[in-house]
Design a protein around this motif. Structure first.
Motif, mmCIF file in Angstrom:
data_model
loop_
_atom_site.group_PDB
_atom_site.id
_atom_site.type_symbol
_atom_site.label_atom_id
_atom_site.label_comp_id
_atom_site.label_asym_id
_atom_site.label_seq_id
_atom_site.Cartn_x
_atom_site.Cartn_y
_atom_site.Cartn_z
ATOM 1 N N GLU A 327 0.841 -1.340 -0.243
ATOM 2 C CA GLU A 327 -0.060 -0.043 -0.166
ATOM 3 C C GLU A 327 0.731 1.184 0.066
ATOM 4 N N GLY A 328 1.744 1.286 -0.335
ATOM 5 C CA GLY A 328 3.031 2.428 -0.128
ATOM 6 C C GLY A 328 4.439 1.966 -0.896
ATOM 7 N N VAL A 329 4.990 2.814 -0.946
ATOM 8 C CA VAL A 329 6.619 2.735 -1.218
ATOM 9 C C VAL A 329 7.598 3.075 0.177
ATOM 10 N N VAL A 330 8.639 2.185 0.007
ATOM 11 C CA VAL A 330 9.252 2.208 1.421
ATOM 12 C C VAL A 330 9.874 3.703 1.252
ATOM 13 N N PRO A 331 9.617 4.491 2.315
ATOM 14 C CA PRO A 331 10.032 5.874 2.469
ATOM 15 C C PRO A 331 11.278 6.209 2.134
ATOM 16 N N ASP A 332 12.278 5.433 2.908
ATOM 17 C CA ASP A 332 13.789 5.994 2.412
ATOM 18 C C ASP A 332 14.369 5.276 1.240
ATOM 19 N N ASP A 333 13.681 4.778 0.316
ATOM 20 C CA ASP A 333 14.071 4.195 -0.914
ATOM 21 C C ASP A 333 14.763 5.572 -1.769
ATOM 22 N N PRO A 334 15.955 5.167 -2.278
ATOM 23 C CA PRO A 334 16.536 6.477 -2.974
ATOM 24 C C PRO A 334 15.876 7.160 -4.063
ATOM 25 N N LYS A 335 15.345 6.027 -5.082
ATOM 26 C CA LYS A 335 14.800 6.567 -6.231
ATOM 27 C C LYS A 335 13.478 7.296 -5.854
ATOM 28 N N PHE A 336 12.795 6.944 -4.742
ATOM 29 C CA PHE A 336 11.510 7.398 -4.318
ATOM 30 C C PHE A 336 12.025 8.899 -3.714
ATOM 31 N N LYS A 337 13.049 8.864 -2.703
ATOM 32 C CA LYS A 337 13.440 10.114 -2.419
ATOM 33 C C LYS A 337 13.819 11.325 -3.543
ATOM 34 N N ASP A 338 14.248 10.538 -4.502
ATOM 35 C CA ASP A 338 14.582 11.727 -5.623
ATOM 36 C C ASP A 338 13.741 12.158 -6.401
ATOM 37 N N LEU A 339 12.516 11.330 -6.655
ATOM 38 C CA LEU A 339 11.253 11.663 -7.102
ATOM 39 C C LEU A 339 10.653 12.905 -6.235
ATOM 40 N N LEU A 340 10.615 12.584 -4.782
ATOM 41 C CA LEU A 340 10.047 13.495 -3.846
ATOM 42 C C LEU A 340 10.745 15.051 -4.053
ATOM 43 N N VAL A 341 12.123 14.967 -4.443
ATOM 44 C CA VAL A 341 12.898 16.385 -4.469
ATOM 45 C C VAL A 341 12.232 16.793 -5.852
ATOM 46 N N LYS A 342 12.308 16.062 -7.001
ATOM 47 C CA LYS A 342 11.856 16.860 -8.148
ATOM 48 C C LYS A 342 10.395 17.340 -8.027
#
Length: 547
Positions: A327-342
């Motif tokens: 039901e979600g993405v692992v919060p500290d995943d690097p690729k996910f964190k990069d998406l959040l920055v963008k």
């Protein structure tokens, strides 16, 4: 030496997922995803709220006896074995760990699965959670636990209906029932599953009705602005009529989607529920993270107006980036964190655009945006509140014409309203200051008050047939305007040659006279003025509707 092997307890089903899935939509999502992975063209969902029954049937590849035993019932079996990432039709697999099927066990007391592969007979089994619970309590080995055999009725009923191939799953005795209305579930499916962006031939039906993005028209009709990320080809926004739209280019071209804003925050609520549409993350057409903005706390008023869909299929690669509950993405995943920055950088552009576009159409914008002073923004907001009463509601042609006139007034009104506020505050503060300092009114001014201004005010009252007191404070100071008040309050002796309040007041006088008198009104005067104004306004609105 003797060789040994693992013996898995059935209790592992609870730990891996049987108790992890809480949302009915999550369970339904797993069933729909299984149909997608099976290359089905159609998924038929039947919901009987009264009988607490859910049926999910598809026309996918189905399973033969070996597939059912060694793939479907094998917990942890991955469809991506041997690095296979796509179905025979070329669809990206949704399933990964092989434990999503456990979601199917979480919402009903009994689950019956019937399936058939092309050229094969129908196979299947029944999982009764009460029997499974007993087996877990008795510590029965998984190899010693057998599924129940489906009834002859279900077999004969669906052997023909499945046709050459397909799968049907029956959920009986749904644990919490089906609380939501069919219309609500239909809208959520239209919102949460965008598989059609990957393969338009994939169709979802609820109670024999095809689910389309038309279910979201009520939200789209209330949408004002749209920001399109990397020019996604999405039918939801392609045929939309929005007041403003803008294409935003992101460095990572794999990030696509749109972010939209509605007229009022209540417009993104799904009618009759506490659910609201948010900015959600999709991977390969399936919702993977609802309300992605909770990871980017912007703490601005605009956030309550926004919704949208971010599609980022690159999150589905050789690394599993999704939580165990799926039901979600692992919060500290690097690729996910990069998406959040963008997305964070993109939101800054959207926040500023939203404020500019809202003010351009005479609606309140972002009060924290510093491009306007606080006074300018409040004047604008007051103007917006006033003009709303004059905009024709039913006649669209007249409304467009009047909106043009309003736009022409906007800039001047912003200045005039602000100026009147300054006049009102400054003159009344000077009156209070003169009273506090007990400064006497010069005789020449007093004579004009007694012989000219009071008489003029009384004559005006008589002409208007007013017998009550208008001024809240009927003292002599209430008859004085800025230049007289400034002359009395300012103790500079040489008020003509040196900088003084009176010199500024003389320059300001034409503006003040053009606006209105600032004397404070009595309660009855305010009521009468409001009633009279409402009558005037109604007459004007009647005329504008004919424009």
């Amino acid at each position: 030496m003797k060789q040994y092997n693992f013996n898995i307890s059935l209790s592992i089903l609870n730990h891996l997922g049987r108790n992890l899935y809480r949302s009915f939509m999550t369970v339904l999502g797993e069933a729909i995803s299984n149909s997608w992975d099976a290359d089905a063209n159609n998924v038929y969902i039947t919901i009987d709220r009264d009988s607490k029954i859910l049926i999910v049937r598809d026309d996918g590849d189905g399973m033969d006896e070996s597939d059912f035993q060694n793939k479907f019932l094998k917990i942890g079996y991955s469809k991506r074995k041997d690095n296979k990432t796509h179905t025979d039709k070329g669809r990206p697999f949704i399933g990964r760990k092989g434990i999503g099927k456990l979601a199917l066990l979480s919402c009903a007391q009994k689950i019956t699965v019937l399936t058939k592969a092309k050229g094969k007979g129908i196979v299947g089994g029944v999982i009764d959670n009460s029997g499974l619970d007993k087996a877990i309590k008795d510590d029965v080995s998984s190899t010693d636990y057998s599924l129940d055999v489906p009834s002859e009725y279900w077999i004969s009923e669906y052997d023909e209906r499945l046709g050459e191939k397909g799968t049907v799953i029956f959920f009986e005795e749904l644990k919490d029932g089906i609380r939501n209305r069919i219309e609500y579930i239909t809208k959520l499916i239209a919102l949460y599953f965008r598989f059609s962006l990957k393969d338009p031939s994939f169709n979802i039906y609820i109670n024999e009705k095809l689910v389309t993005i038309k279910e979201l028209d009520s939200i789209k009709e209330k949408t004002q602005f749209v920001w399109i990320l990397n020019a996604i080809d999405d039918p939801y926004i392609n045929d939309g009529e929005f007041k403003r739209s803008k294409i935003l280019s992101l460095d990572n071209k794999a990030i696509k989607g749109f972010i939209a804003s509605v007229e009022t925050p209540s417009d993104i609520k799904i009618s009759g529920t506490d659910e609201k549409v948010t900015i959600d993350l999709y991977v390969n057409g399936r919702l993977r993270e609802k309300d992605i903005l909770r990871h980017i706390p912007i703490a601005r008023i605009v956030q309550s107006y926004l919704y949208g869909q971010i599609h980022f299929d690159e999150l589905d690669d050789e690394t599993d980036r999704f939580t165990s509950s799926r039901e979600g993405v692992v919060p500290d995943d690097p690729k996910f964190k990069d998406l959040l920055v963008k997305l964070d950088a993109t939101l800054k552009t959207i926040i500023n655009d939203w404020d500019v576009w809202r003010t351009e159409i005479n609606q309140d914008g972002d009060s924290e945006n510093s491009r306007m002073t606080k006074k300018q923004r409040k004047s604008k907001e007051l103007f917006n509140a006033v003009i709303e009463d004059f905009r024709p509601k039913d006649n669209i042609k007249s409304r467009k014409k009047v909106d043009g006139w309003i736009k022409a007034l906007s800039e001047d009104a912003e200045f005039n309203l602000s100026s009147y506020g300054e006049c009102f505050v400054s003159e009344n503060l000077l009156r209070s200051y003169i009273k506090e300092k007990n400064i006497s009114i010069p005789q020449s001014v007093q004579n004009r008050i007694n012989n000219e201004w009071k008489t003029k005010a009384e004559n005006s009252k008589q002409q208007a047939n007013i017998n009550y007191e208008i001024r809240e404070d009927n003292s002599d100071l209430s008859y004085l305007d800025m230049d007289n008040l400034a002359s009395i309050a300012d103790d500079e002796k040489d008020k003509i040659k040196k900088a003084s309040l009176i010199r500024d007041a003389i320059e300001y006088k034409p503006i003040r006279d053009a606006l209105a008198h600032t004397s404070r009104l009595t309660a009855i005067a305010k009521r009468q003025l409001s009633i009279t104004y409402e009558n005037i306004k109604a007459r004007i609105v009647s005329l504008l509707n004919k424009a």
